[in-house]
Design an enzyme around this catalytic site. Structure first.
Site: not given
Ligand code: ZN
Ligand code: FE
Length: 239
Positions: A54, A56, A58-59, A112, A131, A169
């Site tokens: 996805h 985001h 952090d990915h 998400h 996530d 995570h």
């Molecule tokens: Zn994440």
């Molecule tokens: Fe996420």
């Protein structure tokens, strides 16, 4: 097929998936580039592809630097193309991806984020859930409804019990504490909470998990109705 956890940022896991026969190495959800470049180099591997679950940061934060360093193509959810810079190949439900001869089916698992995907290697008994499904938890509902996440959880729950689950995570301890409060009479949850506490004290990763373990200890996957999942989600958001 070899799978290596690469901790990135504060609590993310990126993954290297390697097939020795072909030399293919996929970097999944590189929130940063350098730790993946280092982890691959340490094993004599070259990253040949980048997959995102996805959009985001952090990915996908390491996408550009990783692509620049390796020339790897970036595959992500077609529905999130506008939000993932430099994405080459967009995929959705039913698409097939490969790591050498190892085949992954793409699952659309919205909730998400609206376009979130998972990667299921059925023959290898492995799924990358990003996530959506976490060890003892599930992702927050930023771009979707509880009903969507409920469908995702039902689908995950139907996988063989020994399917290994690789999520995005290290949230397990917080999830376990919530689960113990949500299901105080569930002995499997209390046992796992103690085990997870001990693992974290030793600095160990608590993932991958398995579908069997999640069926026994994950209140979100165990929820029998959309309303029950929604109640868990709001309670965990405030936990
Ligand atoms: Zn994440
Ligand atoms: Fe996420």
């Amino acid at each position: 097929m070899e799978i290596v956890a690469v901790p990135v940022l504060s609590d993310n896991y990126a993954w290297l998936v390697h097939d020795d026969a072909s030399g293919a190495t996929v970097a999944i959800d590189p929130g940063e580039a350098q730790p993946l470049i280092d982890a691959a180099a340490a094993r004599g591997w070259t990253i040949t592809a980048i997959w995102n679950t996805h959009w985001h940061a952090d990915h996908v934060g390491g996408n550009a630097a990783l692509k620049a360093a390796t020339g790897a193509r970036i595959t992500g959810p077609e529905a999130e193309r506008a939000k993932i810079a430099d994405m080459d190949d967009g995929v959705g439900e039913g698409a097939m991806l490969f790591v050498g001869d190892h085949q992954a089916q793409v699952w659309a698992v919205p909730g998400h984020t609206a376009g979130h995907v998972a990667f299921h290697f059925a023959d290898d008994g492995v799924i990358f859930t990003g996530d959506t499904l976490f060890a003892m938890g599930c992702g927050r509902l930023f771009e979707g409804a509880a009903a969507e996440m409920f469908c995702n959880m039902a689908r995950y729950a139907d996988l063989p019990a020994d399917t290994r689950v690789y999520c995005g995570h290290e949230y397990t301890l917080s999830n376990a504490r919530y689960a113990a409060q949500a299901e105080p009479d569930n002995a499997a949850i209390l046992e796992r909470l103690a085990a997870v506490q001990a693992m974290r004290e030793r600095g160990e990763a608590t993932v991958p998990t398995t579908i069997g373990a999640e069926r026994a200890t994950n209140p979100f996957l165990r929820a029998e109705t959309v309303g029950e999942l929604a109640r868990h989600r709001s309670a965990k958001d405030a936990f």
